[in-house]
Write a protein that holds these residues in place. Structure first.
Motif, PDB file in Angstrom:
ATOM      1  N   TYR A  20      -5.769  -2.139  10.588  1.00 23.05           N
ATOM      2  CA  TYR A  20      -5.684  -2.656   9.222  1.00 23.05           C
ATOM      3  C   TYR A  20      -6.003  -4.145   9.262  1.00 23.05           C
ATOM      4  CZ  TYR A  20      -1.161  -3.129  11.498  1.00 23.05           C
ATOM      5  OH  TYR A  20      -0.194  -3.369  12.435  1.00 23.05           O
ATOM      6  N   HIS A  25      -8.289  -0.669   5.492  1.00 23.27           N
ATOM      7  CA  HIS A  25      -7.742   0.305   6.449  1.00 23.27           C
ATOM      8  C   HIS A  25      -8.883   0.891   7.264  1.00 23.27           C
ATOM      9  CE1 HIS A  25      -4.000   0.705   3.992  1.00 23.27           C
ATOM     10  NE2 HIS A  25      -4.839   0.315   3.052  1.00 23.27           N
ATOM     11  N   MET A  26      -8.566   1.221   8.511  1.00 27.32           N
ATOM     12  CA  MET A  26      -9.556   1.902   9.362  1.00 27.32           C
ATOM     13  C   MET A  26      -8.853   2.994  10.145  1.00 27.32           C
ATOM     14  SD  MET A  26     -11.579  -1.230  11.166  1.00 27.32           S
ATOM     15  CE  MET A  26     -12.832  -0.283  11.996  1.00 27.32           C
ATOM     16  N   TYR A  64      -9.367  -1.240   0.540  1.00 24.19           N
ATOM     17  CA  TYR A  64     -10.586  -0.539   0.953  1.00 24.19           C
ATOM     18  C   TYR A  64     -10.308   0.250   2.226  1.00 24.19           C
ATOM     19  CZ  TYR A  64     -12.876  -3.851  -2.184  1.00 24.19           C
ATOM     20  OH  TYR A  64     -13.241  -4.592  -3.278  1.00 24.19           O
ATOM     21  N   GLU A  65     -11.127   1.264   2.445  1.00 26.21           N
ATOM     22  CA  GLU A  65     -11.058   1.961   3.731  1.00 26.21           C
ATOM     23  C   GLU A  65     -12.459   2.057   4.314  1.00 26.21           C
ATOM     24  OE1 GLU A  65      -9.062   5.756   3.791  1.00 26.21           O
ATOM     25  OE2 GLU A  65      -8.937   5.605   5.969  1.00 26.21           O
ATOM     26  N   ARG A  98      -7.523   6.189   9.962  1.00 31.36           N
ATOM     27  CA  ARG A  98      -6.261   6.835   9.533  1.00 31.36           C
ATOM     28  C   ARG A  98      -5.050   5.906   9.614  1.00 31.36           C
ATOM     29  NH1 ARG A  98      -6.308  10.720  13.871  1.00 31.36           N
ATOM     30  NH2 ARG A  98      -7.616   9.061  14.706  1.00 31.36           N
ATOM     31  N   GLY A  99      -5.289   4.618   9.401  1.00 33.87           N
ATOM     32  CA  GLY A  99      -4.170   3.670   9.367  1.00 33.87           C
ATOM     33  C   GLY A  99      -3.881   3.023  10.719  1.00 33.87           C
ATOM     34  N   THR A 126      -7.816   8.667   4.332  1.00 34.74           N
ATOM     35  CA  THR A 126      -7.802   9.431   5.589  1.00 34.74           C
ATOM     36  C   THR A 126      -6.362   9.686   6.044  1.00 34.74           C
ATOM     37  OG1 THR A 126      -7.986   7.458   6.979  1.00 34.74           O
ATOM     38  CG2 THR A 126     -10.035   8.533   6.374  1.00 34.74           C
ATOM     39  N   GLU A 127      -5.493   8.732   5.768  1.00 34.21           N
ATOM     40  CA  GLU A 127      -4.093   8.898   6.158  1.00 34.21           C
ATOM     41  C   GLU A 127      -3.439  10.029   5.351  1.00 34.21           C
ATOM     42  OE1 GLU A 127      -2.233   5.129   5.928  1.00 34.21           O
ATOM     43  OE2 GLU A 127      -0.653   5.698   7.319  1.00 34.21           O
ATOM     44  N   SER A 182      -3.822   5.362   2.723  1.00 31.92           N
ATOM     45  CA  SER A 182      -5.281   5.403   2.546  1.00 31.92           C
ATOM     46  C   SER A 182      -5.723   6.861   2.464  1.00 31.92           C
ATOM     47  CB  SER A 182      -5.958   4.717   3.729  1.00 31.92           C
ATOM     48  OG  SER A 182      -5.766   5.506   4.892  1.00 31.92           O
ATOM     49  N   CYS A 228       0.831  -1.204   0.000  1.00 38.04           N
ATOM     50  CA  CYS A 228       0.000   0.000   0.000  1.00 38.04           C
ATOM     51  C   CYS A 228       0.869   1.258   0.000  1.00 38.04           C
ATOM     52  CB  CYS A 228      -0.897  -0.004   1.232  1.00 38.04           C
ATOM     53  SG  CYS A 228       0.003  -0.064   2.794  1.00 38.04           S
TER      54      CYS A 228
END
Ligand SMILES: Cc1cc2nc3c(=O)[nH]c(=O)nc-3n(C[C@H](O)[C@H](O)[C@H](O)COP(=O)(O)OP(=O)(O)OC[C@H]3O[C@@H](n4cnc5c(N)ncnc54)[C@H](O)[C@@H]3O)c2cc1C
Length: 374
Positions: free
Chosen positions: A271, A264-265, A111-112, A267-268, A66-67, A64, A61
């Motif tokens: 995962y 991802h959830m 996916y996030e 902001r990282g 949000t990250e 994401s 990766c």
């Protein structure tokens, strides 16, 4: 004390690399490929590599949504884009070097999971796609809410799902075994179970002090590279590098597992992904920042319990499962997300502080360390 024979045959090298994670291995391989006649040695303190490279989640990766949004709050936009690009280039290098099937590379997409509170990030999708367009030449992030139901996530927690077509996953063990096998096949020597305790550049060569439980030996090299990531402060206390432990669990095999890809959830900070028909889940460092700022490789009951709850309540709410294995690895962070790649002297290079995405960036860092010596 060493013998005449040892002095003559065992301790002089052209290039010594400290640390056999992905960065140390790729630094050594890059060097040997362009200097095939020179003697190259990697010194690793663990019996197996001991930091992050054999412990990670195997996400191929580069950040994401949000990250990336979060990074833009703390770094100038051009630095954020440069870091994403380095990760992407590093990943392409790794794929070329090992061959996709040899390290289980699969581009299943990433996916996030977006909660109601994080909805504000969705409004920035087009802005971030535009920023990344020069690298990918296509739209990176798109909404995929229709998949929430088919993946079986808890619909009251997961309100939105974003899809990233460029993300992939790897088999971390195969990647590291592949790099070690490649290094050995081109005559790079690797000594494991040996810690480098100090090094001195005497203006003519670098003296590398090493020890294990039974022996102390000094090696000599024309130049060295320090690729010890989270353990950098022990050798280089002046560097701004802080360890960050990452804890991971993996479930039993689950029949007809509908979840495929990397996820991802928050902001990282969390995962998960499928590994065949299992779910691997990691994260939770934000639950105890202080406690997780450590190089101690162990799991803790509070974070593992939290990961278990996440599996049960959000990721696999309808599917019976249990935790088959858990483990921890150590990452390296600093005041900035970019790695430290620099020369300490003409003979000493440094490549450390890979953050949470060193799989992707590792190969590129190996190349950049070599460029420093040119
Ligand atoms: C739980 C977890 C999940 C992760 N998930 C992902 C992911 O999905 N995708 C991704 O891109 N990245 C991920 N990462 C980050 C990634 O694994 C790291 O950024 C990357 O492996 C760093 O590689 P490295 O070679 O710099 O460091 P390391 O792999 O830590 O290697 C450094 C090596 O140096 C050795 N060493 C240290 N001190 C000495 C010494 N004095 N003498 C000799 N040897 C020494 C250590 O034993 C170690 O083997 C994750 C990390 C963790 C911990």
């Amino acid at each position: 004390m060493i013998s005449f024979w040892e002095k003559d045959s065992f301790i002089q090298y052209d290039f010594i690399i400290i640390g056999s994670g992905i960065v140390g291995l790729t630094t050594a391989i890059e060097y040997k490929e362009s200097h095939p006649k020179e003697k190259v040695l990697i010194i690793e303190k663990g019996i197996l590599p001991l930091g992050a490279s054999t412990k990670n989640a195997g996400f191929a990766c580069f950040g994401s949504l949000t990250e990336i949004c979060d990074d833009l709050e703390n770094m100038p936009a051009d630095k954020v884009i440069e870091t994403v690009e380095k990760r992407y280039i590093g990943l392409q290098k790794l794929r070329k070097r090992l061959g996709d099937s040899n390290f289980g590379f699969q581009q299943l997409g990433g996916y996030e999971l977006i909660t109601e509170e994080q909805k504000k990030y969705l409004e920035r999708t087009e802005e971030i796609n535009t920023l990344l367009y020069p690298i990918f030449k296509e739209k990176v992030f798109s909404v995929a809410n229709d998949k929430i139901k088919s993946f079986g996530f808890h619909h009251k927690t997961v309100k939105h799902l974003l899809f990233n077509q460029f993300e992939g996953q790897i088999h971390t063990g195969k990647m590291m075994k592949g790099l070690i096998d490649l290094a050995r096949s081109i005559d790079i020597e690797i000594i494991t179970g040996t810690e480098v305790t100090d090094f001195v550049d005497d203006g003519d060569k670098v003296i590398v002090n090493c020890r294990n439980q039974t022996q102390k030996v000094d090696f000599y090299a024309e130049k060295i590279s320090i690729c010890v990531n989270a353990f950098a402060q022990k050798l280089l206390p002046q560097l701004e590098v802080h360890p960050g432990r990452g804890q991971v669990v993996i479930t039993n095999p689950i029949q007809d597992l509908p979840i495929k890809g990397t996820f991802h959830m928050d902001r990282g900070y969390y995962y998960f992904r499928n590994v065949g028909n299992r779910i691997l889940l990691g994260g939770g460092r934000n639950l105890d920042y202080e406690g997780e700022t450590t190089t101690e490789i162990k799991t803790t009951s509070n974070i593992i319990h939290h990961l278990q709850l996440l599996l049960k309540e959000v990721i696999l709410p309808q599917t019976p499962h249990y935790i088959d294995m858990k483990w921890a690895g150590i990452m390296a962070f600093g005041d900035q997300k970019a790695p430290i790649i620099k020369l300490l002297s003409d003979r000493i290079g440094i490549g450390v502080r890979m953050g949470g995405m060193g799989v992707a960036i590792g190969s590129e860092v190996g190349k950049e360390i070599n460029n420093l010596f040119d």
